[in-house]
Design a protein around this motif. Structure first.
Motif, short mmCIF file in Angstrom:
data_model
loop_
_atom_site.label_atom_id
_atom_site.label_comp_id
_atom_site.label_asym_id
_atom_site.label_seq_id
_atom_site.Cartn_x
_atom_site.Cartn_y
_atom_site.Cartn_z
N THR A 194 5.28 5.81 -1.91
CA THR A 194 5.21 7.30 -0.83
C THR A 194 6.76 6.80 0.06
O THR A 194 6.80 6.07 0.44
N LEU A 210 0.79 -1.04 0.41
CA LEU A 210 0.26 0.38 0.27
C LEU A 210 1.01 1.39 0.21
O LEU A 210 0.56 2.05 -0.21
N PHE A 211 2.15 0.86 0.04
CA PHE A 211 3.35 2.27 0.85
C PHE A 211 4.09 2.20 -0.59
O PHE A 211 4.99 2.53 -0.64
N ARG A 229 -11.00 8.51 2.28
CA ARG A 229 -9.08 8.71 1.82
C ARG A 229 -8.91 7.40 2.02
O ARG A 229 -8.78 7.00 1.05
N HIS A 230 -9.17 6.91 2.67
CA HIS A 230 -8.01 5.79 2.77
C HIS A 230 -8.96 4.91 1.96
O HIS A 230 -8.12 3.51 1.98
N GLN A 282 5.22 10.61 5.01
CA GLN A 282 3.92 9.74 5.24
C GLN A 282 4.01 9.61 7.11
O GLN A 282 2.80 9.87 7.45
N GLY A 308 -9.67 4.78 -0.54
CA GLY A 308 -9.17 5.17 -2.26
C GLY A 308 -8.16 4.83 -1.91
O GLY A 308 -7.16 4.38 -3.39
N TYR A 309 -6.68 4.70 -1.14
CA TYR A 309 -5.78 3.85 -0.33
C TYR A 309 -5.75 2.14 -0.47
O TYR A 309 -4.52 2.25 -0.47
N ASP A 310 -7.04 1.65 -0.69
CA ASP A 310 -6.86 0.45 -0.90
C ASP A 310 -7.31 -0.26 0.83
O ASP A 310 -6.55 -1.34 0.62
N VAL A 311 -6.88 0.97 1.92
CA VAL A 311 -7.53 0.13 3.15
C VAL A 311 -8.78 -0.50 3.19
O VAL A 311 -8.95 0.41 2.42
#
Length: 108
Positions: free
Chosen positions: A45, A41-42, A81-82, A50, A84-87
């Motif tokens: 990043t 996920l990072f 928003r998370h 972060q 959208g970050y695939d969380v």
């Protein structure tokens, strides 16, 4: 939360602030040790940046605990928003475990 619980959280967070960069790095180290798949996920990043975002978000929440109704919209937006970050929902207990273990080690 009770006023005493809020005070305890805020007091504990004040102890972390002076070492916030190291605390963030240790948090992510522990997070990835618990579940290495979360590293994906990072991928793109900057982890230093972060970590600063993490600590700023935690500071915002911790300082707003005594007036939770005023910070709720921002926290809800952060949660959206998370997504959208695939969380995913199953990631949150892992994050909680990593956060508590790191805080425990720092304050022990």
């Amino acid at each position: 939360m009770t006023p005493d619980q809020i005070r305890l959280v805020q007091d504990s967070f004040r102890e972390v602030v002076p070492i916030k960069e190291a605390a963030a790095a240790l948090f992510y180290e522990k997070l990835f040790a618990i579940d290495a798949s979360l590293k994906g996920l990072f991928r793109a990043t900057d982890m230093s940046r972060q970590g600063a975002k993490l600590m700023a978000a935690l500071g915002f929440v911790v300082h707003g605990l005594s007036r939770a109704e005023t910070i709720l919209p921002a926290v809800q937006d952060l949660a959206r928003r998370h997504v959208g970050y695939d969380v995913e929902e199953h990631h949150y207990p892992i994050v909680g475990q990593a956060r508590l273990q790191r805080l425990d080690q720092r304050l022990a």
